[in-house]
Structure formats: structure tokens, C-alpha cells
Design an enzyme around this catalytic site. Structure first.
Site, PDB file in Angstrom:
ATOM      1  N   HIS A  63       0.819  -1.252   0.008  1.00 30.77           N
ATOM      2  CA  HIS A  63      -0.143  -0.054   0.071  1.00 30.77           C
ATOM      3  C   HIS A  63       0.931   1.160   0.030  1.00 30.77           C
ATOM      4  CE1 HIS A  63      -3.824  -2.205   1.614  1.00 30.77           C
ATOM      5  NE2 HIS A  63      -3.737  -2.252   0.474  1.00 30.77           N
ATOM      6  N   ASP A  65       0.913   4.105   1.374  1.00 30.75           N
ATOM      7  CA  ASP A  65       1.401   4.755   2.683  1.00 30.75           C
ATOM      8  C   ASP A  65       2.801   3.855   3.379  1.00 30.75           C
ATOM      9  OD1 ASP A  65      -0.590   2.740   3.135  1.00 30.75           O
ATOM     10  OD2 ASP A  65      -0.820   3.193   5.104  1.00 30.75           O
TER      11      ASP A  65
HETATM   12 ZN   LIG Z   1      -1.143   1.699   6.052  1.00 32.47          ZN
HETATM   13 ZN   LIG Z   2      -2.444  -1.363   4.356  1.00 29.53          ZN
END
Ligand SMILES: [Zn+2]
Ligand SMILES: [Zn+2]
Length: 314
Positions: A63, A65
Site C-alpha cells: 500500500h 503509505d
Molecule cells: Zn497503511
Molecule cells: Zn495497508
């Protein structure tokens, strides 16, 4: 031997003015290990003085982030004329995606980058005195957590007793401490068991990345010194935590109890709690079996020193 954790980014999926996306730096005896590298991680490394000498990067999942900081970080390493290789560990099935991040700018980094796929139970990195293990987590994409587990240390050397037995101060001391028997001048043999105590446990840190509460977190390390757990939400959003494959602060504390963790750090705090994570702290402390002072919601830049369990004799 110092073992220090620096929280570089403690935000959930969306950063806030106070919290950067996920990244945790671990320094152990001059070696730098990075766990996740959200956007802006390199600037956090500058702000909080960790340095860039990272030998291994452990990615929990792909992901944004947790990984968007990789291209910029690699570019800065190249500008710094880095030549040392970098190993990047990443969950099974994500090599291609990770590779495209590494080569995001169309050219390969000027130093070797090795990508290593890992799954539940794999030793991602075996070092001289510790290893980093991968374990299964329960997120909505391919994901793992990581545990840094030090080897047992040698038992305590009873210097006084060794002298009583007539062992001369010097190389025979270290031989015994290493587990070898020694012969004295009068022919007496002294065995290591006579002067060396039981092996003493090393230290361990467990980092989950994003996950629902899950059993593998409990099994990967026995009584870790520090558990760093997903605590995206407080109790008010418990259903949403389950739906989005995250955990609440309270659930993180329940996992900490089941694994016997000494300390608990809550991170990946959702931006909806920007400016106030007091409920996270309070709710986790309500259930945490250990000392309430040992639960924290670290700010970006906060550092934690991990002492040996039998502290005063590193
Ligand atoms: Zn995350
Ligand atoms: Zn995640």
C-alpha cells in the site's frame, strides 16, 4: 549493545501535519534497519538523525503509505554515492510491483538492490547475533509483519568463583566463557559449567504493519521487549477496523497481553484522530496487563531504547 527504535512515521493511510506515513528505523550496533518507507521517509531520517546507512529494508505490504518513500530514498542514496548493496524484503507475489518502484525513474540505482520475497515463518535476514523473521498478518492485500529476535547471550561469568578455583586471570577466563574447559598448571580441569551461568535471553521487537489482530503475531516471538502494532482506530470505529483489515488500540493491547510483550507502541493512527490520540492510549492501557506506562502512542521522531531484560549487565 544499544538497540534503538526511531518512529519516523506513525500516520495511518493519510498523513497529517503531525504524522508522516509509516516507517520505523531500528539501529543495532551501527547497523540500520528500516521497516516500511512511506512517502517522505528520507526527510524524516534527516530530521530525526538516523542517517542513511540502511542495509535492509523490510516492507510489510505494497500500500502506498508504506512504500511511496522508496524511490526518493533510493535516489538520495545514489546522490550520496552509495555503493553498498541494499536488500529489500517484501511479501510473496509482490516482487514485480516493488521492482517497478525501485526503477520508478527509468534507470537502475547505482548500487546493487536485491529484492527478497518472504512469507510466514521465513527468516528474511540472518545476522551474526540476531535474525529478522517474517510472519503472516491479516490485511486486505499480500502482507507480512517482521520480528527482530536476538540470539541468547552467553551466561554470566562468575569471576570470583573462577579465581577461587585457581584459574589465572587472562585467556583461560575467556576460554571458559566461550564454553571450553581449561586445564590448570596442577592438572585440574575446570569445566565451563562451574563458572558460567545459564544463557540469557536477547531482545526482540515485533512490528506488525497493517493488520487485524492475528495469531501469528503471538507466535513469532516469545515475550517481546517491544510490540509495535497497528492501532488505526479507537473503540468508536471498531467495526470499521474489522472492515478495513486494521486493528483498534484495545485489540493491539489484547495481542500484547497474549504475547507477553513488555512494551506496546501503537501506530498507524488514522487521520480522523489528528491532534488527539488520547482515547487510543487510554483504551489500550485499560486492558494492557503490564505497566500502563509501557504503552505509548509515539509521535514522529520519538525514540525508544530497548534494554536487555537483565538490564545492568549488557
Ligand atoms: Zn497503511
Ligand atoms: Zn495497508
Amino acid at each position: 549493545m544499544p538497540l534503538r527504535v526511531t518512529f519516523l512515521g506513525t500516520a495511518g493511510a493519510i498523513p497529517t501535519t503531525e504524522r508522516n506515513p509509516s516507517s520505523v528505523f531500528v539501529a543495532r550496533e551501527g547497523e540500520g534497519l528500516l521497516f516500511d518507507a512511506g512517502e517522505g521517509t528520507q526527510r524524516q531520517m534527516m530530521r530525526f538523525g538516523t542517517g542513511f546507512s540502511v542495509s535492509h529494508l523490510f516492507v510489510t505490504h505494497l500500500h502506498g503509505d508504506h512504500v511511496l518513500g522508496i524511490p526518493g530514498l533510493l535516489e538520495t542514496m545514489a546522490f550520496n554515492d552509495r555503493t553498498e548493496p541494499l536488500a529489500i524484503h517484501t511479501p510473496h507475489g509482490t516482487r514485480r510491483q516493488l521492482k517497478s518502484l525501485v526503477n520508478a525513474l527509468g534507470n537502475r540505482p547505482s548500487f546493487p538492490v536485491r529484492i527478497n520475497e518472504v512469507g510466514d515463518g521465513d527468516v528474511a535476514y540472518r545476522a551474526d547475533e540476531y535474525e529478522v523473521r517474517a510472519f503472516a498478518t491479516d490485511h486486505d492485500t499480500r502482507s507480512v509483519g517482521y520480528a527482530l529476535v536476538e540470539d541468547d547471550r552467553k551466561g554470566r561469568f562468575d569471576r570470583e568463583h573462577a579465581e577461587e578455583l585457581g584459574v589465572p586471570v587472562g585467556p583461560k577466563f575467556s576460554k571458559l566463557h566461550k564454553g571450553e574447559s581449561v586445564e590448570l598448571e596442577d592438572g585440574t580441569v575446570v569445566e565451563p559449567e562451574q563458572v558460567v551461568g545459564e544463557p540469557r535471553p536477547g531482545r526482540s521487537i515485533v512490528y506488525t504493519g497493517d493488520t487485524r489482530p492475528t495469531a501469528a503475531t503471538i507466535e513469532v516471538a516469545d515475550e517481546p521487549d517491544l510490540l509495535i502494532h497497528d492501532a488505526t482506530f479507537a473503540d468508536d470505529m471498531a467495526d470499521r477496523a474489522t472492515d478495513t483489515a486494521h486493528a483498534t488500540a484495545r485489540q493491539a493491547a489484547e495481542i500484547a497481553n497474549r504475547t507477553g510483550a513488555d512494551r506496546l507502541a501503537l501506530m498507524h493512527i488514522s487521520s480522523r484522530y489528528a491532534g488527539y490520540a488520547g482515547d487510543h492510549l487510554e483504551q489500550a492501557r485499560e486492558v494492557f496487563a503490564g505497566d500502563a506506562e509501557n504503552v505509548c502512542v509515539p509521535d514522529d521522531g520519538q525514540k525508544l531504547e530497548i534494554p536487555y531484560p537483565d538490564s545492568d549487565d549488557a
